[in-house]
Enzyme design. Sequence first.
Site, PDB file in Angstrom:
ATOM      1  N   TYR A 111       0.827  -1.200   0.000  1.00  0.00           N
ATOM      2  CA  TYR A 111       0.000   0.000   0.000  1.00  0.00           C
ATOM      3  C   TYR A 111       0.869   1.261   0.000  1.00  0.00           C
ATOM      4  CZ  TYR A 111      -4.034  -2.951   1.169  1.00  0.00           C
ATOM      5  OH  TYR A 111      -5.033  -3.907   1.160  1.00  0.00           O
ATOM      6  N   THR A 112       0.617   2.098  -0.994  1.00  0.00           N
ATOM      7  CA  THR A 112       1.395   3.321  -1.238  1.00  0.00           C
ATOM      8  C   THR A 112       2.895   3.074  -1.082  1.00  0.00           C
ATOM      9  OG1 THR A 112       0.836   4.047   1.029  1.00  0.00           O
ATOM     10  CG2 THR A 112      -0.402   5.018  -0.772  1.00  0.00           C
TER      11      THR A 112
END
Length: 359
Positions: free
Chosen positions: A60-61
Amino acid sequence: MSLDHYVTLGRSGLRVSPFCLGAMTFGEDLGWGSSVKDSEAILDRYIELGGNFIDTANLYTKGHSEKIIGDHLGHDREKRDRLVIATKFSGNLYVGDPNGGGSSRKSIVAACEQSLRRLRTDYIDLYWLHNWDKFTPIEETMAALHDLVRSGKVRYIGVSDTPAWKVAQAQLIAQFRGWAPFIGLQIEYSLLERTIEGELLPMAEELGLGVTPWSPLRSGVLSGKYTRQNGLKPEVRPWAANYLDEQSYVVIDELQRIAKELDTTVARVALAWVQARPTVTSTIIGARTLAQLDDNLKALDLKLTPAQTASLDALTKPKLNFPADFLELARMIQAGGTTINGQPSQLIPFGVTKKGDHY
């Protein structure tokens, strides 16, 4: 119901909030999502209201989501210890490294160590296999995860986005060998994605896996901002646009009707439907702003009537794969609910003839 109405996850004693805070939107590294400041505010509000279940992933990111959580919570050991922090492995953050992702022992151990550093903690409460790696024997994956549990670096393990037959194989191998079993199943589930009701949900119930649905609003399609009236606007994200068809609008129309009856929002109705489904333990909700979080959390106070639930069920009933229809017919016959040759019938084994007829 409130966030501190804790429930046990699967066949375990781990107690989690009925709504899990998804952190996929933490960080703006991909051109969208929440700023660090907003992410921290969302974390604080969720915890302040009694929430204890936070879900992220190494991917995630590009790892920033984990880092935001670690930087904000890692300095307060007491607060960290009362939380259930879940993260995932499988995603590859290292372009060109064939062992940078997947589910081999090498990649799992490396990913775990990296997540621990970003989260600023010495243990992960729930470590998810993010998705099935068909190139790695499942025995290798389960053995590596068991070793992480024995070492104390991981408390529990779960599985996400994997076929039911493979999850069942992994779970039974763990059971027979005395290894740590999966306690949770993370899968997409919403009014617009119900095919999991054919295999995955029954498997989870049978094998003791608590279900934590992701994307309960179908990438925002069921958030209430998309209607027949406003149509598709230029700012609609591509993945949301893919789901905005006639069937979706039929469901949205009904959600609007029910929301008006209950003096609430479309998003809350859609979330309440998911959370009330059999086998669902904790629904993962994402929010880019405090306003979105506050609105979604109010779904915990919403209870649909049997008639409202039935109307949504009828509109979205999925067509399940074989042998779902056949088994339903068999159950009807066993219960005396159908006839053969005009006579009440019971299930007759294949190959057996009766009065000249072959069944």
